[in-house]
Structures are given as C-alpha cells and as structure tokens.
Scaffold this motif. Structure first.
Motif, PDB file in Angstrom:
ATOM      1  N   SER A 164       0.824  -1.213   0.000  1.00  0.00           N
ATOM      2  CA  SER A 164       0.000   0.000   0.000  1.00  0.00           C
ATOM      3  C   SER A 164       0.858   1.264   0.000  1.00  0.00           C
ATOM      4  O   SER A 164       0.504   2.255  -0.637  1.00  0.00           O
ATOM      5  CB  SER A 164      -0.961   0.008   1.185  1.00  0.00           C
ATOM      6  N   MET A 165       1.987   1.241   0.684  1.00  0.00           N
ATOM      7  CA  MET A 165       2.880   2.409   0.703  1.00  0.00           C
ATOM      8  C   MET A 165       3.558   2.626  -0.653  1.00  0.00           C
ATOM      9  O   MET A 165       3.773   3.761  -1.067  1.00  0.00           O
ATOM     10  CB  MET A 165       3.960   2.261   1.780  1.00  0.00           C
ATOM     11  N   MET A 166       3.847   1.535  -1.366  1.00  0.00           N
ATOM     12  CA  MET A 166       4.486   1.640  -2.686  1.00  0.00           C
ATOM     13  C   MET A 166       3.476   1.921  -3.783  1.00  0.00           C
ATOM     14  O   MET A 166       3.856   2.212  -4.913  1.00  0.00           O
ATOM     15  CB  MET A 166       5.219   0.333  -3.032  1.00  0.00           C
ATOM     16  N   LYS A 167       2.184   1.801  -3.443  1.00  0.00           N
ATOM     17  CA  LYS A 167       1.113   1.948  -4.429  1.00  0.00           C
ATOM     18  C   LYS A 167       1.367   1.023  -5.620  1.00  0.00           C
ATOM     19  O   LYS A 167       1.338   1.423  -6.781  1.00  0.00           O
ATOM     20  CB  LYS A 167       0.957   3.393  -4.863  1.00  0.00           C
ATOM     21  N   ASP A 168       1.624  -0.228  -5.283  1.00  0.00           N
ATOM     22  CA  ASP A 168       1.953  -1.253  -6.271  1.00  0.00           C
ATOM     23  C   ASP A 168       0.811  -1.410  -7.273  1.00  0.00           C
ATOM     24  O   ASP A 168      -0.350  -1.531  -6.879  1.00  0.00           O
ATOM     25  CB  ASP A 168       2.202  -2.584  -5.551  1.00  0.00           C
ATOM     26  N   PRO A 169       1.104  -1.401  -8.566  1.00  0.00           N
ATOM     27  CA  PRO A 169       0.049  -1.549  -9.586  1.00  0.00           C
ATOM     28  C   PRO A 169      -0.663  -2.901  -9.508  1.00  0.00           C
ATOM     29  O   PRO A 169      -1.781  -3.046 -10.003  1.00  0.00           O
ATOM     30  CB  PRO A 169       0.787  -1.397 -10.913  1.00  0.00           C
ATOM     31  N   GLU A 170      -0.040  -3.874  -8.885  1.00  0.00           N
ATOM     32  CA  GLU A 170      -0.653  -5.194  -8.720  1.00  0.00           C
ATOM     33  C   GLU A 170      -1.924  -5.110  -7.866  1.00  0.00           C
ATOM     34  O   GLU A 170      -2.822  -5.929  -7.993  1.00  0.00           O
ATOM     35  CB  GLU A 170       0.365  -6.141  -8.069  1.00  0.00           C
TER      36      GLU A 170
END
Length: 63
Positions: free
Chosen positions: A30-36
């Motif tokens: 959630s912190m990285m805002k992962d596109p996955e």
C-alpha cells in the motif's frame, strides 16, 4: 483473487509468523502503491497473503 483460504487451512507452520508477514507485506504494497493492487480489485491483504503463501516473497521475523 479472494483471500487464499485453502492455503491458510493447509498451512501447518507458525500462524502468528505468517500473519505478521502478510500484514507487513500488505503495508509495503500500500505504501508503494503497487500496480498489482489494482489488478487484485484493490484487495491489498489478499494480495499480500497470496504472495506469502506462494513464496513470491521471502520473509523472516527479527527478534
């Protein structure tokens, strides 16, 4: 992808350890805002749990 219940039921390791690993991974995603996350309908915890159970990521708990 819903939460991987089959893998959770079959898991015979330390439940606390796997819970901590999935929780920490969900926070990282959630912190990285992962596109996955978007590919998983915004379900961060189920994505993290799947990654932990399928060994896509490795984890260790430090004391």
């Amino acid at each position: 992808m819903v939460f991987p219940l089959e893998q959770l039921v079959e898991y015979d390791g330390n439940m606390y350890e796997i819970t901590c690993a999935a929780s920490r991974r969900a926070y990282q995603l959630s912190m990285m805002k992962d596109p996955e996350i978007e590919k998983n309908d915004g379900k961060v915890v189920s994505l993290a749990a799947r990654q932990v159970f399928t060994h896509q990521i490795e984890f260790r708990l430090e004391a």
